[in-house]
Design a protein around this motif. Structure first.
Motif, short mmCIF file in Angstrom:
data_model
loop_
_atom_site.label_atom_id
_atom_site.label_comp_id
_atom_site.label_asym_id
_atom_site.label_seq_id
_atom_site.Cartn_x
_atom_site.Cartn_y
_atom_site.Cartn_z
N GLY A 1 13.98 -16.99 -10.79
CA GLY A 1 14.67 -17.05 -12.20
C GLY A 1 15.94 -17.86 -11.98
N HIS A 2 16.86 -17.68 -11.15
CA HIS A 2 18.01 -18.62 -10.71
C HIS A 2 17.68 -19.96 -10.54
CE1 HIS A 2 21.64 -19.76 -8.54
NE2 HIS A 2 22.02 -19.18 -9.56
N GLU A 3 16.64 -20.23 -9.75
CA GLU A 3 16.42 -21.45 -9.63
C GLU A 3 15.83 -22.44 -10.62
OE1 GLU A 3 13.49 -23.87 -6.34
OE2 GLU A 3 14.24 -21.98 -5.90
N ALA A 4 14.90 -21.72 -11.49
CA ALA A 4 14.38 -22.35 -12.70
C ALA A 4 15.35 -22.34 -13.84
CB ALA A 4 13.11 -21.44 -13.03
N ALA A 5 16.24 -21.38 -14.05
CA ALA A 5 17.13 -21.33 -14.95
C ALA A 5 18.21 -22.67 -14.89
CB ALA A 5 17.86 -20.07 -15.10
N ILE A 6 18.71 -22.71 -13.56
CA ILE A 6 19.54 -23.89 -13.47
C ILE A 6 18.83 -25.27 -13.59
CG2 ILE A 6 20.50 -25.15 -11.51
CD1 ILE A 6 21.38 -22.67 -10.16
N ALA A 7 17.58 -25.72 -13.23
CA ALA A 7 16.98 -26.76 -13.68
C ALA A 7 16.93 -26.63 -15.20
CB ALA A 7 15.75 -26.83 -12.88
N ALA A 8 16.56 -25.82 -15.79
CA ALA A 8 16.18 -25.85 -17.12
C ALA A 8 17.60 -25.87 -17.98
CB ALA A 8 15.52 -24.65 -18.25
N ARG A 9 18.57 -25.20 -17.56
CA ARG A 9 19.95 -25.35 -18.08
C ARG A 9 20.46 -26.77 -18.07
NH1 ARG A 9 24.43 -23.07 -14.85
NH2 ARG A 9 24.10 -24.87 -13.77
N ASP A 10 20.59 -27.32 -16.78
CA ASP A 10 20.98 -28.76 -16.50
C ASP A 10 20.00 -29.86 -17.43
OD1 ASP A 10 22.63 -27.43 -14.90
OD2 ASP A 10 21.82 -28.19 -13.15
N TRP A 11 18.98 -29.57 -17.43
CA TRP A 11 18.21 -30.44 -18.29
C TRP A 11 18.37 -30.48 -19.72
CZ3 TRP A 11 14.94 -29.99 -22.29
CH2 TRP A 11 14.01 -31.24 -22.80
N THR A 12 18.65 -29.24 -20.16
CA THR A 12 19.10 -28.82 -21.52
C THR A 12 20.27 -29.69 -21.73
OG1 THR A 12 17.69 -27.04 -21.69
CG2 THR A 12 19.40 -27.26 -23.16
N VAL A 13 21.18 -29.41 -21.02
CA VAL A 13 22.66 -30.01 -21.28
C VAL A 13 22.67 -31.37 -21.23
CG1 VAL A 13 24.96 -30.07 -20.44
CG2 VAL A 13 23.82 -27.98 -20.64
N LYS A 14 22.19 -32.07 -20.36
CA LYS A 14 21.95 -33.47 -20.24
C LYS A 14 21.18 -34.34 -21.20
CE LYS A 14 22.83 -33.37 -15.16
NZ LYS A 14 21.97 -33.44 -13.92
N THR A 15 20.14 -33.62 -21.73
CA THR A 15 18.86 -34.08 -22.51
C THR A 15 19.51 -33.83 -23.84
OG1 THR A 15 17.43 -33.99 -20.87
CG2 THR A 15 16.61 -34.68 -23.08
N LEU A 16 19.71 -32.65 -24.26
CA LEU A 16 19.95 -32.26 -25.54
C LEU A 16 21.59 -32.32 -25.95
CD1 LEU A 16 17.49 -29.21 -25.96
CD2 LEU A 16 16.90 -31.73 -26.51
N GLY A 17 22.44 -32.16 -25.12
CA GLY A 17 23.76 -32.32 -25.49
C GLY A 17 24.28 -31.22 -26.46
N PRO A 18 23.94 -30.00 -26.28
CA PRO A 18 24.44 -28.73 -27.41
C PRO A 18 25.76 -28.61 -27.38
CG PRO A 18 23.48 -27.76 -25.45
CD PRO A 18 23.12 -29.58 -25.06
N GLU A 19 26.29 -28.29 -28.37
CA GLU A 19 27.73 -27.99 -28.66
C GLU A 19 27.82 -26.49 -28.02
OE1 GLU A 19 29.30 -28.08 -32.68
OE2 GLU A 19 28.09 -30.12 -32.93
N ARG A 20 26.81 -25.95 -28.10
CA ARG A 20 27.01 -24.57 -27.45
C ARG A 20 25.51 -23.94 -26.82
NH1 ARG A 20 29.55 -18.93 -29.24
NH2 ARG A 20 27.47 -18.29 -30.02
N LEU A 21 25.41 -23.56 -25.71
CA LEU A 21 24.14 -23.02 -25.05
C LEU A 21 24.31 -21.52 -24.76
CD1 LEU A 21 21.24 -23.77 -24.14
CD2 LEU A 21 22.50 -24.24 -21.96
N VAL A 22 23.61 -20.85 -25.40
CA VAL A 22 23.45 -19.18 -25.19
C VAL A 22 22.39 -18.68 -24.64
CG1 VAL A 22 25.33 -19.25 -27.01
CG2 VAL A 22 22.87 -18.81 -27.57
N SER A 23 22.68 -17.24 -24.25
CA SER A 23 21.51 -16.37 -24.13
C SER A 23 21.68 -15.23 -24.83
CB SER A 23 21.35 -16.20 -22.67
OG SER A 23 20.98 -17.20 -21.75
N TYR A 24 20.50 -14.75 -25.56
CA TYR A 24 20.70 -13.46 -26.04
C TYR A 24 19.91 -12.42 -25.34
CZ TYR A 24 21.26 -16.69 -29.89
OH TYR A 24 21.69 -17.80 -30.98
N ILE A 25 20.92 -11.44 -24.89
CA ILE A 25 20.21 -10.27 -23.75
C ILE A 25 20.59 -8.91 -24.36
CG2 ILE A 25 20.59 -9.79 -21.58
CD1 ILE A 25 21.66 -12.38 -20.83
N ASP A 26 19.43 -8.09 -24.06
CA ASP A 26 19.59 -6.91 -24.40
C ASP A 26 20.62 -6.20 -23.54
OD1 ASP A 26 19.12 -3.94 -24.04
OD2 ASP A 26 17.54 -4.26 -25.62
N PRO A 27 21.56 -5.70 -24.06
CA PRO A 27 22.65 -4.85 -22.95
C PRO A 27 22.13 -4.09 -21.71
CG PRO A 27 23.32 -4.71 -25.40
CD PRO A 27 22.01 -5.08 -25.36
N GLY A 28 21.06 -3.55 -22.05
CA GLY A 28 20.38 -2.77 -20.98
C GLY A 28 19.64 -3.38 -20.02
#
Length: 174
Positions: free
Chosen positions: A111-138
């Motif tokens: 999960g960590h390895e894949a999320a880093i790759a996807a996050r970095d690709w997203t930031v570099k390719t899409l240039g979002p103003e904000r990047l979030v995750s929606y997570i159930d508190p539990g």
């Protein structure tokens, strides 16, 4: 004639994983996961018909927006271990980076390895103003992964789903 879609989007590789667009063969593991109680944190369990609609929507995000969920395979075995990536349906406020690692592949750092790759690709390719995750508190494992990625929350709830907290990722981490 092949009944499988041709993959046209990017393929990302990490030390142990390949991240790619979904193909029809990915539906079986997806449906098995979403048909189980393990999918409780992410809207499941679902019947096969509903799972197929969700899978199709996730796959179609690539066509409609040019990016979307990457399906994650273990490079050595080729086994599907889950899916991770950016998505931005019209009913949410920000691009989200999400992740699901199938139970049989959990506890190995995928999960960590894949999320880093996807996050970095997203930031570099899409240039979002904000990047979030929606997570159930539990959902303690998902919150732990978000923290490991440098994301933080102040407890603000998602406008589209009051059951989920908004976790903001640092954009400079990529």
């Amino acid at each position: 004639m092949s009944l499988h879609a041709h993959i046209t989007g990017p393929t990302l590789t990490t030390e142990r994983l390949t991240l790619r667009q979904p193909v029809m063969d990915d539906f079986g593991p997806f449906a098995a996961y979403y048909g189980s109680d393990d999918a409780g944190w992410v809207g499941g369990p679902l019947d096969d018909r509903t799972a197929y609609r969700w899978f199709s929507a996730m796959a179609g995000h690539w066509t409609l927006k040019g990016y979307g969920w990457f399906w994650v395979d273990e490079r050595d075995s080729g086994a599907s271990v889950g899916f991770v990536g950016p998505h931005f349906p019209p009913h949410v406020d920000d691009i989200e980076i999400g992740w699901v690692i199938y139970p049989q592949a959990q506890g190995r750092g995928f999960g960590h390895e894949a999320a880093i790759a996807a996050r970095d690709w997203t930031v570099k390719t899409l240039g979002p103003e904000r990047l979030v995750s929606y997570i159930d508190p539990g959902n303690a494992p998902s919150k732990a992964l978000a923290r490991k990625l440098g994301a933080t929350t102040d407890g603000t709830r998602a406008a589209h789903d009051a059951g989920c907290e908004v976790w903001q990722h640092p954009l400079e981490a990529a």
